[in-house]
Write a protein that holds these residues in place. Sequence first.
Motif, PDB file in Angstrom:
ATOM      1  N   ASP A 100       0.826  -1.205   0.000  1.00 11.46           N
ATOM      2  CA  ASP A 100       0.000   0.000   0.000  1.00 11.46           C
ATOM      3  C   ASP A 100       0.865   1.262   0.000  1.00 11.46           C
ATOM      4  O   ASP A 100       1.634   1.500   0.940  1.00 11.46           O
ATOM      5  CB  ASP A 100      -0.926  -0.018   1.231  1.00 11.46           C
ATOM      6  N   ASP A 101       0.754   2.051  -1.043  1.00 10.93           N
ATOM      7  CA  ASP A 101       1.394   3.374  -1.131  1.00 10.93           C
ATOM      8  C   ASP A 101       2.922   3.346  -1.192  1.00 10.93           C
ATOM      9  O   ASP A 101       3.568   4.372  -0.918  1.00 10.93           O
ATOM     10  CB  ASP A 101       0.983   4.290   0.049  1.00 10.93           C
TER      11      ASP A 101
ATOM     12  N   CYS B 169      -6.011   4.122  -4.013  1.00  5.84           N
ATOM     13  CA  CYS B 169      -6.205   2.715  -3.606  1.00  5.84           C
ATOM     14  C   CYS B 169      -7.387   2.018  -4.264  1.00  5.84           C
ATOM     15  O   CYS B 169      -7.225   1.037  -4.976  1.00  5.84           O
ATOM     16  CB  CYS B 169      -6.423   2.636  -2.093  1.00  5.84           C
TER      17      CYS B 169
ATOM     18  N   LYS C  89      -5.666  -5.975   3.234  1.00  6.65           N
ATOM     19  CA  LYS C  89      -6.515  -4.812   2.974  1.00  6.65           C
ATOM     20  C   LYS C  89      -7.442  -5.047   1.784  1.00  6.65           C
ATOM     21  O   LYS C  89      -7.031  -5.588   0.772  1.00  6.65           O
ATOM     22  CB  LYS C  89      -5.627  -3.590   2.713  1.00  6.65           C
TER      23      LYS C  89
ATOM     24  N   ASP D 204      -0.045  -0.184  -4.946  1.00  7.72           N
ATOM     25  CA  ASP D 204      -1.343   0.185  -5.548  1.00  7.72           C
ATOM     26  C   ASP D 204      -1.390   1.618  -6.055  1.00  7.72           C
ATOM     27  O   ASP D 204      -2.334   2.001  -6.735  1.00  7.72           O
ATOM     28  CB  ASP D 204      -2.489  -0.084  -4.564  1.00  7.72           C
ATOM     29  N   ASN D 205      -0.402   2.424  -5.714  1.00 11.57           N
ATOM     30  CA  ASN D 205      -0.308   3.795  -6.239  1.00 11.57           C
ATOM     31  C   ASN D 205       1.031   4.376  -5.779  1.00 11.57           C
ATOM     32  O   ASN D 205       1.766   3.732  -5.031  1.00 11.57           O
ATOM     33  CB  ASN D 205      -1.473   4.694  -5.777  1.00 11.57           C
TER      34      ASN D 205
ATOM     35  N   LYS E 279       0.857  10.164  -4.968  1.00 16.90           N
ATOM     36  CA  LYS E 279      -0.461   9.527  -4.881  1.00 16.90           C
ATOM     37  C   LYS E 279      -1.568  10.580  -5.052  1.00 16.90           C
ATOM     38  O   LYS E 279      -1.453  11.685  -4.528  1.00 16.90           O
ATOM     39  CB  LYS E 279      -0.598   8.880  -3.496  1.00 16.90           C
TER      40      LYS E 279
HETATM   41 CA    CA Z   1      -2.794   2.954  -1.666  1.00 17.43          CA
END
Ligand code: CA
Length: 532
Positions: free
Chosen positions: A77-78, A119, A174, A343-344, A363
Amino acid sequence: MYTKKKSRLVFLLVFGMISFSTFAQETPLSMAKPIEGKENWQAEIPRPKQDLIAADKLAALRKKTGKKPNILWFLIDDMGYGDPGFNGGGASIGAATPHMDRLAKEGLKLTSTYSQPTCTPTRSAILTGRIPARTGLTRPILAGDKLTKNPWTDEMSLPAILSQAGYSTVLTGKWHIGELEGMRPFEVGFDEYYGYYAAEKEISQSFDKRRYPDLVLDPFKLNAYQQMGASKDLVYGKKGGKEELVKETTGTQDMAQADQVLKEFSLKKIKEFAQSGKPFFLEHSFMKVHTDVWASKEFEGKSASKYPYKDGIVEVDAIIGEIVAELEKQGLLENTFIFITSDNGPQMDAWPDSGFTPFRGTKGSAWEGGTRVPGVAYWKGMIGPGRESAELFDLMDLYNTSAYIAGALDLIPTDRPIDGINQTSFLLADDGQSKRDRIHTWVETQLVSIRLHEYKMYFQVTESQDPHLMIDQSTVTKTGLAPWLFNLYLDPKESRVMGHALSPWTAVLAAEAKYHAASFRKFPPKDVGLGQ
Ligand code: CA
């Protein structure tokens, strides 16, 4: 001639008067062609020779193992493009990533991998193969949102396809694509789900009194926040069953340990997969390194930096190493396609303890910094070691590619636009090339940019008054007389618009925008109540 045509196209584009009547022919500069019988899908560059090589490799493996291949995605994530060592970060920026670096070195490093800007859009796009503006999943679903319909009811999710093809399908971690009844992972195709529906910060902020004392130490405000009903606990769900509470979240310590707990579940599943002999699709979706990051007991201070985000990078890397080691121990490694990504782009509003990208933007934006993410394809014995490619790969391609690897490409619907491309032969053939020459980036309900080859054009731009506050203190504006055009080979940081210095490409990209927009006219986007 070119100039005249260009100025007309630009004029039409800028003033929003694109005529759709000429939609039919492909964009100049493109070798991509629609696939026969699948004209609604994103056009592909035909690569028949490498397709045969990939098909032969898969057939030989099937003969050897007697089983369909397994599929494992690691979704961080991120994490920023520049965070892992294989992209120039790692130890040089205080957080070594030896496990990811080894997999990149022994597999295929994809330096032009693209996500959506945030996301929910990425997470839904990779499971539907479709641009979020088509499915209606254009932004995170927030507590209090009144959805007008369940976006999943008329989508064909990848786990649903793979279930039909005989796979066990599991999502660990997640979710963030809707937590209302009917929208949860075990209700939209996954056999099992074990994780947290929301993002790290959404869960932890009601416990973090040092960072949010005005919320945590004020009973009235805290109660009001909790009444919004966002889910915060670790849950389990099985297809056809009900959601079960695994563990209530009672403080930031639970978030610190979350990825260790999730890892244990994935390790347990891998042992079960080995026992059952059934092929599997496992999406291991980390809570880290989304802000706010708390280091786990095991990893506090383990990065050279000692900062929590960096400890989080080291932890994520170690978990990937452990899970891959378990696959090897169970004899599953050579029959498992592995993909590692984020995801980003990095969320820089939390700077300085935050991610790193060498590119412009973060992001939330369509800039390279927001959407160009780490990408590693690893498959022992199937993907040649030491490969690297700067050709285009969209994370939506994982949808078609995974379906093809499972022998289930025919289960992807042909009655609607599919934006992913089957990139199996790009990944498996030793000199494989991408079948994609363009990336369309939407921010929520707007087509914001198109990359075609090394040219990237913007119709809207996100700008900030503070280099780190691309979300909190930014404005989004339409470009002026001409769209903004960059050449990413000459100017990877997108520092200076060169539309008139390289004017022919402005016209080409404007034509591509028109071509792309026409598919939305033919297939109107779905409105699920998140805004159209
Ligand atoms: Ca994300």
